[in-house]
Design an enzyme around this catalytic site. Structure first.
Site, PDB file in Angstrom:
ATOM      1  N   GLU A 275     -10.628  -7.618   1.878  1.00 39.99           N
ATOM      2  CA  GLU A 275     -11.154  -6.765   0.818  1.00 39.99           C
ATOM      3  C   GLU A 275     -12.120  -7.538  -0.092  1.00 39.99           C
ATOM      4  OE1 GLU A 275      -7.764  -4.401  -0.421  1.00 39.99           O
ATOM      5  OE2 GLU A 275      -8.922  -3.539  -2.052  1.00 39.99           O
ATOM      6  N   HIS A 304       5.006 -16.554  21.096  1.00 35.78           N
ATOM      7  CA  HIS A 304       5.372 -15.818  22.305  1.00 35.78           C
ATOM      8  C   HIS A 304       4.499 -14.586  22.459  1.00 35.78           C
ATOM      9  CE1 HIS A 304       8.910 -18.437  22.571  1.00 35.78           C
ATOM     10  NE2 HIS A 304       8.845 -18.390  21.257  1.00 35.78           N
ATOM     11  N   LYS A 417     -10.933   6.379  -0.973  1.00 36.86           N
ATOM     12  CA  LYS A 417     -10.091   7.073  -1.962  1.00 36.86           C
ATOM     13  C   LYS A 417     -10.799   8.349  -2.426  1.00 36.86           C
ATOM     14  CE  LYS A 417      -7.672   3.185  -4.153  1.00 36.86           C
ATOM     15  NZ  LYS A 417      -7.289   2.569  -5.410  1.00 36.86           N
TER      16      LYS A 417
HETATM   17  O1  PA5 Z   1      -7.126  -4.717  -4.337  1.00 38.25           O
HETATM   18  C1  PA5 Z   1      -7.393  -3.576  -4.643  1.00 38.25           C
HETATM   19  O2  PA5 Z   1      -8.137  -3.297  -5.597  1.00 38.25           O
HETATM   20  C2  PA5 Z   1      -6.787  -2.403  -3.885  1.00 38.25           C
HETATM   21  O3  PA5 Z   1      -6.120  -2.820  -2.740  1.00 38.25           O
HETATM   22  C3  PA5 Z   1      -5.822  -1.652  -4.787  1.00 38.25           C
HETATM   23  O4  PA5 Z   1      -4.795  -2.511  -5.189  1.00 38.25           O
HETATM   24  C4  PA5 Z   1      -5.225  -0.426  -4.081  1.00 38.25           C
HETATM   25  O5  PA5 Z   1      -6.240   0.413  -3.628  1.00 38.25           O
HETATM   26  C5  PA5 Z   1      -4.289   0.340  -5.011  1.00 38.25           C
HETATM   27  O6  PA5 Z   1      -4.966   0.695  -6.176  1.00 38.25           O
HETATM   28  P1  PA5 Z   1      -4.193   1.089  -7.491  1.00 38.25           P
HETATM   29  O7  PA5 Z   1      -3.423  -0.089  -7.950  1.00 38.25           O
HETATM   30  O8  PA5 Z   1      -5.261   1.497  -8.451  1.00 38.25           O
HETATM   31  O9  PA5 Z   1      -3.289   2.235  -7.143  1.00 38.25           O
END
Ligand code: PA5
Length: 440
Positions: A275, A304, A417
């Protein structure tokens, strides 16, 4: 104290095609790394840079508030954590690694009805605390599960449901914060300048961990050590990963902890890497489509399965081992009459076997000219894991600088999202919904 062993990356050991002149590279890049380090620390003053995770370990006041809340929740036997991505993976990784048992934590970071129904059927609402964790306060998976658990608590407990629900979210913004205010339920902050996957040591991670019995102050202490040693450790490992990708065509970064309890750390590593570094644009806005591919593996299980590919498949991988010096608790293998076929194991321990497997794998890769390096932690306790977590965040930050991308946004994740909200008919997303339906 976390240690980095880079010896198996040396060209002299694995050949010029895959290897590096480690010391020479470290020397040549030292001014650059120093510059990135200072630039990151400077930018950390700007909340928009999303570098607040650097100073999170200094915030002992929040850690104390979290501990007080956890002490007051001694009545709870089980904790259900509703959250996804950065609001679940880092905390779950730590919970599993620490082997905590004061309370059982259930991380619901999915939308699969069957396990949710099974869990609801099994839990005793009187003894259950639900934590809704979402920085934005609006993520659909977390919101959906909140609806389910909020109704379940109220049906079982009436007005007392409020004592059984707490939220961790932005201090000001988002529907979760508004809801907590309106209902007067306990709420903890995710600092706005800390992104989801970097929020492990904020209440996103510390609240569930304190409830499960972790020593949160020790976690922060380890993380402060990682801050002090960032140039000495994280900058170096980031440089190695970057050079292996760019100069030795190794774009696949395998992260292979040894120890079942470290499985979740690998899953969080994959999120951090993917990410943060998988980006279509560089810091100046030019198109780049860059980012190494993280591949979490687990020793010895994946000896394995995946190891065959790592050793004999394409020359496109570097393997990062994570090993513990001390398992904490170990298990001695008895000598059992009739089973002398296994006498090489008699009187040894499970951990000794695990270590022999890690060592065997390391050597098998080395002989095949496959680059690997090892991160050593003393043991899987709060201090060591706090240091490891902060180290991995620093490593990601240095990688962002080396690749020239913003490691602290996630436009691809956000777009998915938005499309989810539009497809489900959320208010404010009508135009996008119309376009999606037209294109379908
Ligand atoms: O790292 C990130 O920004 C994302 O993985 C968020 O943590 C994830 O989309 C969840 O978002 P939120 O904490 O706003 O629900």
């Amino acid at each position: 104290m976390l240690e980095l062993n880079l010896a198996d990356l040396e060209s002299a050991k694995i050949g010029r095609e895959s290897g590096l002149e480690v010391d020479a590279e470290l020397k040549a890049w030292a001014p650059e790394l120093d510059h990135y380090h200072r630039a990151l620390l400077d930018r950390a003053q700007d909340p928009a840079a999303m570098l607040g995770w650097i100073s999170v370990p200094e915030d002992t006041e929040t850690a104390r508030a979290v501990r007080r809340y956890a002490e007051g929740a001694a009545w709870a036997r089980e904790v259900v954590v509703l959250g996804i991505g950065g609001s679940a993976l880092p905390a779950r990784g730590l919970y599993e690694a620490l082997g905590l048992s004061q309370k059982t934590l259930h991380f619901l970071d999915h939308t699969d009805p069957l396990p949710v129904r099974r869990l609801l059927a099994r839990l005793d609402p009187e003894k259950t605390l639900v934590l809704a964790v979402s920085k934005s306060g609006g993520t659909a998976e977390t919101a959906a599960l909140l609806l389910v658990f909020r109704r379940w608590l109220e049906e079982a407990l009436g007005e007392d449901w409020r004592r059984h629900l707490a939220v961790v979210t932005d201090p000001e913004k988002g529907p979760l914060r508004a809801y907590a205010r309106a209902e007067g339920i306990a709420a903890f902050d995710v600092p706005p300048e800390v992104g989801g996957r970097f929020s492990a040591l904020t209440p996103v991670g510390t609240l569930p961990l304190a409830l499960a019995g972790a020593d949160v102050e020790a976690l922060l202490m380890g993380a402060r050590r990682a801050n002090r040693r960032a140039l000495e450790t994280a900058a170096k490992s980031a440089l190695m990963l970057f050079l292996l990708d760019r100069h030795r065509k190794k774009p696949v970064h395998v992260f292979m902890p040894y120890g079942r309890r470290l499985l979740g750390v690998g899953q969080w590593f994959a999120q951090l890497h993917a990410e943060s570094l998988g980006k279509a644009k560089d810091q100046k806005g030019s198109r780049v489509h860059t980012g190494p591919t993280p591949l979490p593996a687990l020793g010895p299980s994946d000896q394995h399965s995946l190891l065959q590919l790592f050793r004999e498949g394409p020359f496109d991988k570097v393997v990062v081992f994570l090993r513990m010096k001390d398992p904490g608790e170990d298990l001695k293998l008895p000598a059992v009459p009739g089973l002398e076929a296994f006498d090489y194991l008699f009187e040894k321990t499970l951990f000794a076997l695990q270590e022999a497997e890690a060592e065997g794998t390391r050597r098998a890769l080395l002989e095949a000219g496959r680059p690997s390096f090892t991160l050593w932690i003393d043991r899987a306790d709060e201090e060591s894991l706090g240091e490891l977590y902060q180290f991995l965040m620093w490593q990601t930050a240095f990688l962002g600088e080396l690749y020239g991308v913003n490691a602290f946004d996630q436009p691809g994740v956000e777009l998915a999202k938005v499309y989810t909200y539009a497809l489900l008919g959320r208010k404010g997303y009508e135009e996008i919904r119309a376009r999606l339906l037209e294109e379908a």
